[in-house]
Design an enzyme around this catalytic site. Sequence first.
Site, PDB file in Angstrom:
ATOM      1  N   ARG A 195       0.817  -1.218   0.000  1.00  0.00           N
ATOM      2  CA  ARG A 195       0.000   0.000   0.000  1.00  0.00           C
ATOM      3  C   ARG A 195       0.852   1.269   0.000  1.00  0.00           C
ATOM      4  O   ARG A 195       0.319   2.363  -0.140  1.00  0.00           O
ATOM      5  CB  ARG A 195      -0.927   0.005   1.203  1.00  0.00           C
ATOM      6  CG  ARG A 195      -1.990  -1.093   1.118  1.00  0.00           C
ATOM      7  CD  ARG A 195      -2.854  -1.116   2.344  1.00  0.00           C
ATOM      8  NE  ARG A 195      -1.990  -1.395   3.495  1.00  0.00           N
ATOM      9  CZ  ARG A 195      -2.278  -1.133   4.749  1.00  0.00           C
ATOM     10  NH1 ARG A 195      -3.416  -0.585   5.055  1.00  0.00           N
ATOM     11  NH2 ARG A 195      -1.449  -1.424   5.717  1.00  0.00           N
ATOM     12  N   CYS A 196       2.157   1.113   0.143  1.00  0.00           N
ATOM     13  CA  CYS A 196       3.056   2.260   0.245  1.00  0.00           C
ATOM     14  C   CYS A 196       3.705   2.536  -1.106  1.00  0.00           C
ATOM     15  O   CYS A 196       4.353   1.668  -1.685  1.00  0.00           O
ATOM     16  CB  CYS A 196       4.128   1.952   1.289  1.00  0.00           C
ATOM     17  SG  CYS A 196       5.459   3.157   1.363  1.00  0.00           S
ATOM     18  N   SER A 197       3.551   3.757  -1.611  1.00  0.00           N
ATOM     19  CA  SER A 197       4.107   4.089  -2.923  1.00  0.00           C
ATOM     20  C   SER A 197       5.637   4.020  -2.924  1.00  0.00           C
ATOM     21  O   SER A 197       6.230   3.598  -3.921  1.00  0.00           O
ATOM     22  CB  SER A 197       3.628   5.461  -3.384  1.00  0.00           C
ATOM     23  OG  SER A 197       4.057   6.467  -2.489  1.00  0.00           O
ATOM     24  N   ARG A 208       6.496   0.328  -3.158  1.00  0.00           N
ATOM     25  CA  ARG A 208       6.230  -0.167  -4.526  1.00  0.00           C
ATOM     26  C   ARG A 208       7.292   0.321  -5.498  1.00  0.00           C
ATOM     27  O   ARG A 208       7.750  -0.420  -6.362  1.00  0.00           O
ATOM     28  CB  ARG A 208       4.831   0.257  -4.997  1.00  0.00           C
ATOM     29  CG  ARG A 208       3.698  -0.450  -4.295  1.00  0.00           C
ATOM     30  CD  ARG A 208       2.354  -0.208  -4.976  1.00  0.00           C
ATOM     31  NE  ARG A 208       2.066   1.182  -5.274  1.00  0.00           N
ATOM     32  CZ  ARG A 208       1.439   2.025  -4.454  1.00  0.00           C
ATOM     33  NH1 ARG A 208       1.019   1.615  -3.273  1.00  0.00           N
ATOM     34  NH2 ARG A 208       1.206   3.272  -4.820  1.00  0.00           N
TER      35      ARG A 208
END
Length: 118
Positions: free
Chosen positions: A11-13, A16
């Site tokens: 969920r963390c950019s 990712r």
Amino acid sequence: MQGITIWHNARCSASRRALELIRDAGFEPQIVDYLRDPPDREMLNGVLAAAGLSPRALLRDKEPAYAQLGLDDPAIDDAALVEAMLRNPALINRPVVITERGTLLCRPPERVLEILPV
């Protein structure tokens, strides 16, 4: 040590992006969903030492638990901060990447390029 390990939160950019950079460089890392499979005390302390970080430097201050536990108090010692991260792994900042060349908190994610195998 062989390969690359990333402590990852999908969920963390930033997490990712670090994963994308690793894959774009031609590597497939071991992905550790540290929220589901959190590190134990030995592993967390080992990563802190390998990265040269204090527990406060690895602490994610944007998590609700940070404020709820009063972790902004500078009088809280390192042992208490490690304990808080062990009990609430969402407090561990990400992504942490571990390679043969080093261990880093990859914020910004492009820092991962510093430790990818050559």
